[in-house]
Scaffold this active site. Structure first.
Site, PDB file in Angstrom:
ATOM      1  CG  ASN A   1       2.950   1.302   3.807  1.00 32.10           C
ATOM      2  OD1 ASN A   1       3.900   1.947   3.458  1.00 32.10           O
ATOM      3  ND2 ASN A   1       2.739   0.209   3.140  1.00 32.10           N
ATOM      4  N   GLY A   2       1.631  -0.878   5.925  1.00 30.41           N
ATOM      5  CA  GLY A   2       2.437  -1.783   6.971  1.00 30.41           C
ATOM      6  C   GLY A   2       1.641  -3.095   7.341  1.00 30.41           C
TER       7      GLY A   2
ATOM      8  CB  CYS B   1      -0.851   0.001   1.053  1.00 26.80           C
ATOM      9  SG  CYS B   1      -1.988  -1.389   1.363  1.00 26.80           S
TER      10      CYS B   1
ATOM     11  N   GLY C   1       0.554  -0.655  -4.577  1.00 28.38           N
ATOM     12  CA  GLY C   1      -0.747  -1.438  -4.458  1.00 28.38           C
ATOM     13  C   GLY C   1      -1.809  -0.958  -5.482  1.00 28.38           C
TER      14      GLY C   1
ATOM     15  CE1 TYR D   1      10.124  -5.053  -8.070  1.00 29.17           C
ATOM     16  CE2 TYR D   1       8.684  -5.158  -6.023  1.00 29.17           C
ATOM     17  CZ  TYR D   1       8.805  -5.138  -7.425  1.00 29.17           C
ATOM     18  OH  TYR D   1       7.695  -5.330  -8.142  1.00 29.17           O
TER      19      TYR D   1
END
Length: 519
Positions: free
Chosen positions: A130-131, A23, A50, A271
């Site tokens: 996010n996480g 995300c 995402g 990445y």
């Protein structure tokens, strides 16, 4: 309108996805600006993080509205929808699922309201995450004890946090956050809001990135600096680990809810992050070029050309070529329009596999000894197909170089890798992996070389997927995983619903247009 299928653009083999990221989040407080459109473009810049679902929440000071749906940002939102989302505060979310499946109910931002008769006068809270939390089952039990059984049907950790924030009507949202945030274990970068205030918080380890930006007439928070660039915001600083910030008409204020112990994700440099993003003062593209230079020093080989696996292998390939003196060239062309396919390929086309996404430049590779640079090997299917394809195109040698160490361990902090049993490096040594993918030689950058390229001390980085050293303690009972809450929901007898808490769904439901949520 096409529906989201949950596949990310970097999946070269649609049947066997590589590492998936969890995300991107964006938030803006800017009176007088078109905050929904700013959030749209911020999410557009974060789309790589995402691609399963997208959503935006806005407030004009009198109420919070959420619009969300499955699909890409550009598929979920159009001009009329954005024009209807009016206000001076907005948060947005581009989702890949790490906890909870890819369903409309799990799209974010999540939305919860406190009781209309409480001291806040019925505050509405929208939250994007996010996480990944590792004490999700524990949080689900706490929410169930509060009598809020419906939230379990969303089966994601974000909805649980939103419910816990809304469960303290006697406190301000800021005070409630300072009570709830210390009880969360795992990785989280939150942006959330009520009718009047934008909030952002980052876990004490700062695993996932979160940055603060300044507009001429407001503030922005985002997962990456690239999202600040696209809306014309200047970078102020990173949100610190263990910090909660609040932004309203009185300005910006900061609070601490925990002692910082930085453990930033090392895979962001390899990445996950965009190359034009900056993390802790280090440009990601520069870091990847440095990784490539290290690769050339650690794993030299005689060859005629260095080629990247586009696009993630390009910076490291440039670094490898620069350091080795071997010419950089292009040997593989990526079809940019097959990032997400909504039509399942026939069996014949599926057997061609990676050729849906990549095709060799035959005249460039024929008769040459190639060094192929890629970012990682997970299952090995992509590299195996690429090596075979290049040999069929006439390459006489194919040497594979990887700009990360072997991925041997799963991530519980926001990256959806394959299971440990599926990770190629978990069951094979270097020579076994080389034989498996069919390369003439294989070299991974060392963990020390990768860390050095980030210009961060190893003690401030999480490298668990490479070395198995998890900086955040995992549950002793192993109640963890992407679908942990599906099991909790079944045990609790929860019934799926298309609303978050007391919200009412306007417009269509899953399968039609996006759903507009109001308290």
């Amino acid at each position: 309108m096409p529906r989201g299928d949950g596949r990310l653009s970097h999946e070269l083999d649609p049947q066997r996805p590589g590492p998936q990221d969890k995300c991107g989040v964006f938030g803006v407080w800017a009176p007088g600006e078109e905050v929904a459109k700013m959030t749209y473009y911020g999410l557009y810049a974060l789309q790589h993080r995402g691609q399963e679902a997208a959503g935006i929440a806005v407030s004009d000071g009198s109420g919070v509205v959420v619009y969300k749906d499955l699909g890409l940002v550009s598929q979920v939102f159009d001009e009329p929808t954005l024009a209807s989302l009016r206000g001076h505060i907005a948060i947005g979310h581009a989702r890949y699922s790490t906890t909870g499946g890819s369903t409309w109910e799990n799209a974010q931002p999540t939305l919860r309201s406190t009781s209309p008769g409480d001291d806040r006068g019925g505050t509405t809270i929208a939250l994007a995450h996010n996480g990944n939390l590792v004490n999700t089952a524990e949080l689900a039990r706490r929410v169930a004890e509060l009598g809020d059984r419906d939230v379990i049907s969303s089966t994601n950790d974000t909805a649980l946090v939103t419910a816990l924030l809304a469960a303290r009507p006697d406190l301000s949202v800021e005070a409630a956050a300072l009570e709830v945030l210390p009880t969360l274990r795992g990785a989280f970068s939150f942006v959330f809001m009520d009718e009047d205030t934008l909030y952002a918080a980052r876990d004490v380890n700062g695993v996932r990135p979160l940055v603060l930006g300044r507009l001429e007439r407001g503030w922005v928070v985002a997962s990456e600096t690239a999202a600040l660039d696209i809306v014309g915001a200047s970078v102020v600083r990173e949100i610190e680990p263990g910090e909660l910030i609040a932004i309203d008409e009185h300005g910006l204020r900061s609070s601490r809810f925990g002692t910082p112990d930085p453990k930033g994700c090392l895979f962001e440099y390899v990445y996950l992050a965009r190359p034009d993003t900056t993390i802790v003062g280090r440009n990601v593209h520069a870091a990847r070029v440095a990784i490539g230079r290290t690769l050339a020093k650690e794993h030299p080989v005689e060859a005629d050309m260095v080629i990247p696996v586009p696009e993630s292998g390009t910076p490291a390939a440039i670094g490898y070529a620069t350091e080795s003196g071997i010419p950089f060239g292009h040997g593989l062309i990526k079809n940019a329009y097959v990032g997400r396919t909504f039509i399942q390929p026939s069996q014949t086309i599926r057997q061609l596999g990676i050729r849906l996404k990549l095709n060799p430049l035959r005249d460039n590779v024929r008769g040459k000894r190639l060094i192929v640079v890629d970012d990682s090997i997970v299952r090995g299917n992509t590299q195996r197909a690429i090596v075979r394809m290049l040999r069929e195109a006439g390459a006489i040698e194919v040497h594979v170089r990887i700009s990360s160490p072997p991925v041997k361990w799963p991530c519980f902090y926001g990256i959806d890798f394959a299971t440990r049993a599926e990770l190629l490096a978990n069951g094979l040594d270097l020579e076994g992996i080389r034989r498996s993918i069919g390369a003439d030689s294989l070299g991974y950058v060392s963990l020390g070389g990768l860390v050095a390229a980030t210009e961060q001390p190893a003690s401030r980085l999480c490298s668990a997927c490479f070395d198995g050293e998890y900086p955040i303690e995992l549950p002793a009972d192993n109640v963890i995983g992407k679908h942990v809450l599906e099991g909790v929901a079944r045990a609790a007898g929860a019934t799926p619903t298309t609303t978050d808490g007391g919200s009412v769904s306007f417009a269509a439901s899953p399968g039609g247009a996006g759903a507009l949520l109001r308290p």
